[in-house]
Write an enzyme that holds these catalytic residues in place. Structure first.
Site, PDB file in Angstrom:
ATOM      1  N   LYS A   1       0.813  -1.004  -0.112  1.00  0.00           N
ATOM      2  CA  LYS A   1       0.221  -0.447  -0.060  1.00  0.00           C
ATOM      3  C   LYS A   1       0.912   1.625   0.189  1.00  0.00           C
ATOM      4  CE  LYS A   1      -4.651  -1.450   1.300  1.00  0.00           C
ATOM      5  NZ  LYS A   1      -5.702  -1.265   2.439  1.00  0.00           N
TER       6      LYS A   1
ATOM      7  N   LYS B   1      -4.300 -12.154  -7.547  1.00  0.00           N
ATOM      8  CA  LYS B   1      -5.526 -11.754  -6.380  1.00  0.00           C
ATOM      9  C   LYS B   1      -6.659 -11.472  -7.603  1.00  0.00           C
ATOM     10  CE  LYS B   1      -7.392 -10.963  -2.671  1.00  0.00           C
ATOM     11  NZ  LYS B   1      -7.077 -11.195  -0.943  1.00  0.00           N
TER      12      LYS B   1
ATOM     13  N   LYS C   1     -10.576  -5.843  -5.744  1.00  0.00           N
ATOM     14  CA  LYS C   1     -11.582  -4.451  -5.746  1.00  0.00           C
ATOM     15  C   LYS C   1     -10.738  -2.809  -6.177  1.00  0.00           C
ATOM     16  CE  LYS C   1     -12.632  -4.045  -0.602  1.00  0.00           C
ATOM     17  NZ  LYS C   1     -13.047  -3.553   0.373  1.00  0.00           N
TER      18      LYS C   1
END
Length: 333
Positions: A115, A197, A200
């Site tokens: 992140k 993966k 979203k």
């Protein structure tokens, strides 16, 4: 709640639209688990703000996620369903646990590194402290088990380490949680890059199928799904990641085993196979979307669920927090 049942904790952030990966890896399992465990299910809006959020969107997404949980079969009468920020003990315990967590441990967290790379202009302390808040979430409710995907295993391990460290320093206080790793569908991958993966927040939304997608969007995305040149529909994640991913998705949405799906599509071309997977997904999403819309039209009901859930969660959380405060020497009246 039945005292004889083990306690289970899980949470999902109300950010962006959830994908079918979130449904398979989390919410669908929640529905099954609520009958076997004393379940605490949270909407993790405190975790969400480690990345900048539009306030109006965050409020709207919070109710949308609550309605989606219930539409999928999460029953507020069978579990404690609540909003994380409605229980102040989460933040209070997080502060205490910060004093039993080392900077080096947080800097090594994979998600913090990922992140930080994605949001280089906003590397904040909340982002680094995310696993400590997650530990507080879990430990407050004396959770015996936590259903986790492979990407969250590191966070569960640090929660276990913090709990053991505190217990060793004072005396047994926290339950050291165990992970429940779902074998089928634990990780649903991107349709365009099946080595990653399904997310979203993926840069290319065409690789992710969202629970809010209409039938046309679902079918379009599956038609474009990456397969391979072998033309054999076989479950082999290492050599056939795209086809294996589609088989996993189909097996869950069609209610079949992967082996049954392999037999069903033996000799079938990839084009027909991808259409069948898309149809199975679209057929399941349509009633979920309709029920979510119905629930969102009844805000008073949703607010009532959150109020009841917060009261129930706070009773357990506050007992744990009081015990922690006593152990560390905070004067109480």
């Amino acid at each position: 709640m039945e005292e004889s049942k083990k306690t289970l904790y899980s949470a999902v952030q109300p950010t962006n639209c959830l994908t079918i990966g979130n449904y398979i890896g989390a919410i669908k399992n929640w529905v099954n688990l609520q009958n076997d465990y004393n379940c605490f299910y949270a909407i993790a809006n405190m975790h969400a703000i480690t990345v900048r959020q539009n306030p109006a969107d965050l409020r709207r997404n919070t109710l949308a996620l609550l309605a989606l949980y219930i539409a999928c079969g999460v029953d507020p009468e069978k579990c404690t369903l609540y909003l994380q920020s409605h229980v102040p003990a989460h933040a209070e315990l997080c502060w205490v646990l910060n004093s039993y967590t080392y900077v080096g441990e947080m800097e090594r967290m994979t998600q913090f590194k990922d992140k930080s790379a994605k949001h280089a202009d906003n590397i904040n302390m909340g982002l680094m402290d995310y696993p400590v808040l997650m530990a507080a979430d879990i430990l407050l409710y004396r959770a015996d088990v936590v259903p986790v995907g492979l990407d969250q295993r590191q966070h569960l391990e640090i929660a276990r380490d913090i709990a053991q460290r505190f217990n060793n320093a004072y005396s047994p206080t926290f339950t050291v949680p165990e992970g429940v790793y779902m074998k089928v569908g634990a990780k649903i991958n991107d349709l365009l890059d099946p080595t990653k993966k399904m997310s979203k927040s993926a840069e290319n939304a065409n690789g992710s199928v969202f629970l809010s997608d209409d039938r046309d969007a679902v079918m379009r995305k599956f038609k474009r799904a990456v397969t391979d040149s072998d033309a054999q529909i076989k479950y082999d994640p290492e050599n056939k990641p795209g086809v294996s991913n589609l088989l996993t998705i189909y097996s869950v949405f069609a209610g079949k085993t992967v082996e049954q799906a392999e037999k069903e599509f033996a000799g079938v071309g990839y084009g027909e196979f991808k259409l069948a997977v898309g149809e199975a997904v679209a057929d399941r999403l349509a009633p979920l979307q309709a029920e979510q819309a119905r629930l969102l039209a009844d805000k008073a009901y949703l607010d009532g669920v959150l109020k009841k859930g917060a009261e129930s969660a706070a009773r357990t959380a506050n007992r744990t927090l009081a015990k922690v405060y006593k152990k560390i020497g905070f004067y109480q009246i």
